[in-house]
Scaffold this motif. Sequence first.
Motif, mmCIF file in Angstrom:
data_model
loop_
_atom_site.group_PDB
_atom_site.id
_atom_site.type_symbol
_atom_site.label_atom_id
_atom_site.label_comp_id
_atom_site.label_asym_id
_atom_site.label_seq_id
_atom_site.Cartn_x
_atom_site.Cartn_y
_atom_site.Cartn_z
ATOM 1 N N ILE A 19 -11.019 -11.146 3.736
ATOM 2 C CA ILE A 19 -9.940 -10.178 3.941
ATOM 3 C C ILE A 19 -10.433 -9.046 4.838
ATOM 4 C CG2 ILE A 19 -8.680 -8.316 2.767
ATOM 5 C CD1 ILE A 19 -8.167 -10.292 0.477
ATOM 6 N N ALA A 20 -9.563 -8.579 5.719
ATOM 7 C CA ALA A 20 -9.873 -7.409 6.547
ATOM 8 C C ALA A 20 -8.612 -6.580 6.728
ATOM 9 C CB ALA A 20 -10.426 -7.834 7.909
ATOM 10 N N SER A 21 -8.773 -5.274 6.716
ATOM 11 C CA SER A 21 -7.630 -4.395 6.952
ATOM 12 C C SER A 21 -8.069 -3.202 7.793
ATOM 13 C CB SER A 21 -7.040 -3.896 5.624
ATOM 14 O OG SER A 21 -7.925 -2.983 5.003
ATOM 15 N N ILE A 22 -7.069 -2.517 8.325
ATOM 16 C CA ILE A 22 -7.369 -1.309 9.081
ATOM 17 C C ILE A 22 -7.871 -0.202 8.151
ATOM 18 C CG2 ILE A 22 -6.406 0.521 10.553
ATOM 19 C CD1 ILE A 22 -4.376 -1.560 11.571
ATOM 20 N N ALA A 23 -7.228 -0.091 6.982
ATOM 21 C CA ALA A 23 -7.576 1.020 6.096
ATOM 22 C C ALA A 23 -7.491 0.619 4.626
ATOM 23 C CB ALA A 23 -6.650 2.203 6.363
ATOM 24 N N TYR A 24 -8.184 1.393 3.823
ATOM 25 C CA TYR A 24 -8.171 1.238 2.365
ATOM 26 C C TYR A 24 -7.782 2.582 1.751
ATOM 27 C CZ TYR A 24 -10.200 1.564 -2.323
ATOM 28 O OH TYR A 24 -10.390 1.813 -3.655
ATOM 29 N N LEU A 54 -11.674 -0.975 7.667
ATOM 30 C CA LEU A 54 -12.378 -0.168 8.671
ATOM 31 C C LEU A 54 -12.438 1.306 8.302
ATOM 32 C CD1 LEU A 54 -13.750 -0.107 11.458
ATOM 33 C CD2 LEU A 54 -11.459 0.091 12.487
ATOM 34 N N PHE A 55 -11.307 1.849 7.808
ATOM 35 C CA PHE A 55 -11.218 3.284 7.520
ATOM 36 C C PHE A 55 -10.743 3.541 6.098
ATOM 37 C CE2 PHE A 55 -9.983 2.984 12.116
ATOM 38 C CZ PHE A 55 -11.115 3.574 12.644
ATOM 39 N N ASP A 68 -4.324 -7.227 6.924
ATOM 40 C CA ASP A 68 -3.200 -6.331 6.652
ATOM 41 C C ASP A 68 -3.534 -4.962 7.234
ATOM 42 O OD1 ASP A 68 -0.712 -5.605 5.746
ATOM 43 O OD2 ASP A 68 -1.184 -5.768 3.618
ATOM 44 N N ASP A 69 -2.560 -4.050 7.216
ATOM 45 C CA ASP A 69 -2.829 -2.716 7.747
ATOM 46 C C ASP A 69 -3.508 -1.825 6.717
ATOM 47 O OD1 ASP A 69 -0.516 -2.625 6.231
ATOM 48 O OD2 ASP A 69 0.598 -1.327 7.602
ATOM 49 N N ILE A 70 -2.982 -1.781 5.482
ATOM 50 C CA ILE A 70 -3.538 -0.921 4.440
ATOM 51 C C ILE A 70 -3.679 -1.720 3.149
ATOM 52 C CG2 ILE A 70 -3.260 1.215 3.122
ATOM 53 C CD1 ILE A 70 -1.367 2.205 5.293
ATOM 54 N N ILE A 71 -4.800 -1.557 2.483
ATOM 55 C CA ILE A 71 -4.995 -2.141 1.153
ATOM 56 C C ILE A 71 -4.870 -1.031 0.122
ATOM 57 C CG2 ILE A 71 -6.622 -3.262 -0.420
ATOM 58 C CD1 ILE A 71 -7.856 -4.649 1.999
#
Length: 228
Positions: free
Chosen positions: A221-226, A67-68, A195-198
């Motif tokens: 896969i999806a995460s809050i942030a990269y 997402l971010f 996950d939270d961060i990649i």
Amino acid sequence: MKFLKDVFNLFYPDICLSCNEQLTDNENTVCLTCRHDLPTTNFTFEASNIVEKIFYGRIPLVQATALFYFLKEGKIQQLIHNLKYKGQQQVGTFTGNWLAHEMIESNRFKNIDVIIPVPLHKKKQNKRGYNQVTTFGKSLAANLDINYLEDFLIRVTNSKTQTKKSRFDRWKNVEQIFKIKNTETLENKHILLIDDIITTGATLEACYLALNKSKNIKISIASIAYTK
């Protein structure tokens, strides 16, 4: 009741978990100013985005998104710090709702059967009291109307913190440290792994190696942030 709420807010005001300024009555978790300034990636709408490219040759992904962007000393770092270490699990709900709406709008994340989070080791989760991606995953599941399986993927090794390791050492540190409860449950399923961060993607790759013991699975896969 409104009077009591006003008195309570006077002494214990709700604050923005990104900038620490007081929220107004129509704001929740993050103020409108911060929400406008959050570094969104738009990966949800973009095929062959950076996150998907990380896993080329490693995991046969259907889709991936974050997402971010995660920037040191930035607003997303503050949000995730509050989520991960301060018990502010509403951050997970806020980001899960946001990403779910993107996923629905994008029409790329179709036919997902189940959401599975990257797990914490039991000792770490008992110490913290929660998995930081739980509310994120549950919000995604509720909005997308799919199942959320929190205890299906298990971390069997309590690896040390990854933050000060090189990318290669991070990969070695998470190899073969996950297992699944059984292989039949996920057969022929499309799994959204969250996950939270990649960063390097090593943890998610290790999760895939465990999940892939089930026959004919698909992984997104999806995460809050990269992390750039």
